[in-house]
Design an enzyme around this catalytic site. Structure first.
Site, short mmCIF file in Angstrom:
data_model
loop_
_atom_site.label_atom_id
_atom_site.label_comp_id
_atom_site.label_asym_id
_atom_site.label_seq_id
_atom_site.Cartn_x
_atom_site.Cartn_y
_atom_site.Cartn_z
N GLY A 1 1.37 -2.75 -6.28
CA GLY A 1 1.32 -1.42 -5.67
C GLY A 1 -0.03 -0.78 -5.93
O GLY A 1 -1.02 -1.04 -5.25
N GLY A 2 -0.09 0.06 -6.96
CA GLY A 2 -1.29 0.84 -7.27
C GLY A 2 -2.58 0.04 -7.25
O GLY A 2 -3.58 0.45 -6.63
N HIS B 1 12.82 -2.75 -1.12
CA HIS B 1 12.01 -2.19 -2.21
C HIS B 1 12.82 -1.12 -2.93
O HIS B 1 13.59 -0.38 -2.31
CB HIS B 1 10.71 -1.59 -1.65
CG HIS B 1 9.75 -1.23 -2.75
ND1 HIS B 1 9.86 -0.08 -3.47
CD2 HIS B 1 8.71 -1.91 -3.29
CE1 HIS B 1 8.91 -0.05 -4.39
NE2 HIS B 1 8.19 -1.16 -4.30
N TRP C 1 0.82 -1.22 0.00
CA TRP C 1 0.00 0.00 0.00
C TRP C 1 0.85 1.26 0.00
O TRP C 1 0.33 2.37 -0.13
CB TRP C 1 -0.94 0.00 1.22
CG TRP C 1 -1.97 -1.11 1.19
CD1 TRP C 1 -2.15 -2.03 0.19
CD2 TRP C 1 -2.95 -1.41 2.20
NE1 TRP C 1 -3.19 -2.88 0.51
CE2 TRP C 1 -3.70 -2.52 1.74
CE3 TRP C 1 -3.28 -0.85 3.43
CZ2 TRP C 1 -4.74 -3.08 2.47
CZ3 TRP C 1 -4.32 -1.42 4.17
CH2 TRP C 1 -5.04 -2.51 3.69
N LYS C 2 2.14 1.12 0.19
CA LYS C 2 3.07 2.27 0.22
C LYS C 2 2.57 3.33 1.20
O LYS C 2 1.94 2.99 2.20
CB LYS C 2 3.29 2.81 -1.20
CG LYS C 2 3.70 1.70 -2.17
CD LYS C 2 4.24 2.19 -3.47
CE LYS C 2 4.61 1.00 -4.35
NZ LYS C 2 5.23 1.38 -5.61
P1 PGA Z 1 3.00 -0.86 -8.88
O1 PGA Z 1 4.05 -1.03 -7.68
O2 PGA Z 1 2.15 -2.10 -8.92
O3 PGA Z 1 2.23 0.37 -8.57
O4 PGA Z 1 3.82 -0.72 -10.13
C1 PGA Z 1 4.65 -2.26 -7.40
C2 PGA Z 1 5.58 -2.13 -6.22
O5 PGA Z 1 6.22 -1.08 -6.08
O6 PGA Z 1 5.69 -3.04 -5.38
#
Ligand code: PGA
Length: 250
Positions: free
Chosen positions: A233-234, A95, A10-11
């Protein structure tokens, strides 16, 4: 047979309200996910409440990082013990955003990997090349170097305690996904490299793909022989999309 894993990173996104909603949405859809192991990695301040909400569902929780030390004067860091205490089974390590924006070196990442293992947390170990590195033909060398740092510190058998996520930096958050062939080629290289040291570890090791994976491309990527799931991620920020990716393994 390696079990497919889908992990959501989820960052630095969300609020008390939105993570509650997201987690409820994911938990509600889990009855249609029978094959994949599902993990979510919320921002650290929300781990406790997400763990609480995940309780009783099949969803597991991970952190987005882990300190290489176990306790003491390390302002801003979170120890393995603490992360375990709030319900983390996994920790994302290395990461590319940590490496590029916060200066984490291969050596530090390896130490974080070691800290996770010693605290009974499974490392979700990220590797991958930048666009410049890909264009200069050193993709495999970069991945090998990043893996070798962990092997040097912990030995090849240590890889069996975690999961590798191959995330080409140029595909992260860009919408520019690696083709299934491009990704498979690197995954096969990674597995082959590890197999040259320990065939059993290589065979059992899950290697996830990460970088703009979404409901539209997940099935084909996960269908590749050496791709064992995704780090998302997104698309992990919308329950519907995340669940659709989890279902790609059905
Ligand atoms: P993303 O990110 O799916 O938004 O490209 C993947 C990640 O950074 O783990």
């Amino acid at each position: 047979m390696r079990q497919v894993m889908v992990a959501g990173n989820w960052k630095m996104n969300g609020s008390s309200e939105s993570v509650k909603e997201l987690m409820a949405g994911i938990a509600a859809g889990m009855s249609s996910v029978t094959k994949a192991e599902v993990v979510v990695c919320p921002p650290a301040v929300y781990i406790s409440r997400v763990s609480g909400a995940a309780d009783g569902s099949a969803v597991k929780v991970g952190s987005q990082n882990i300190c290489d030390e176990d306790s003491g004067a390390f302002t801003g860091e979170l120890s393995g013990d603490m992360l375990k205490d709030v319900g983390c089974e996994y920790a994302i390590i290395g990461h590319s955003e940590r490496r590029a924006l916060y200066g984490e070196t291969d050596e530090l990442v390896a130490k974080r990997f070691a800290a996770a293992r010693r605290n009974g947390i499974k490392p979700l170990f990220c590797i991958g090349e930048t666009l410049e590195e890909r264009e200069s033909g050193v993709t495999n060398d970069v991945c090998a170097r990043q893996i070798d740092a962990v092997i040097a510190l912990e030995g090849v058998e240590a890889l069996a305690d975690g999961v590798i996520a191959y995330e080409p930096v140029w595909a992260i958050g860009t919408g520019k996904v690696a083709t299934p062939e491009q990704a498979q080629e690197v995954h096969a290289f990674i597995r082959g490299k590890i197999a040259s040291l320990n065939a059993e570890v290589a065979e059992g090791l899950r290697i996830l793909y990460g970088g703009s994976m979404n409901p539209g491309n997940a099935k084909e990527l996960i269908g590749q022989p050496d791709i064992d799931g995704g780090l998302i991620g997104g698309a992990s920020l919308k329950a519907e999309d995340f669940l659709a990716i989890c279902q790609a393994a059905e």
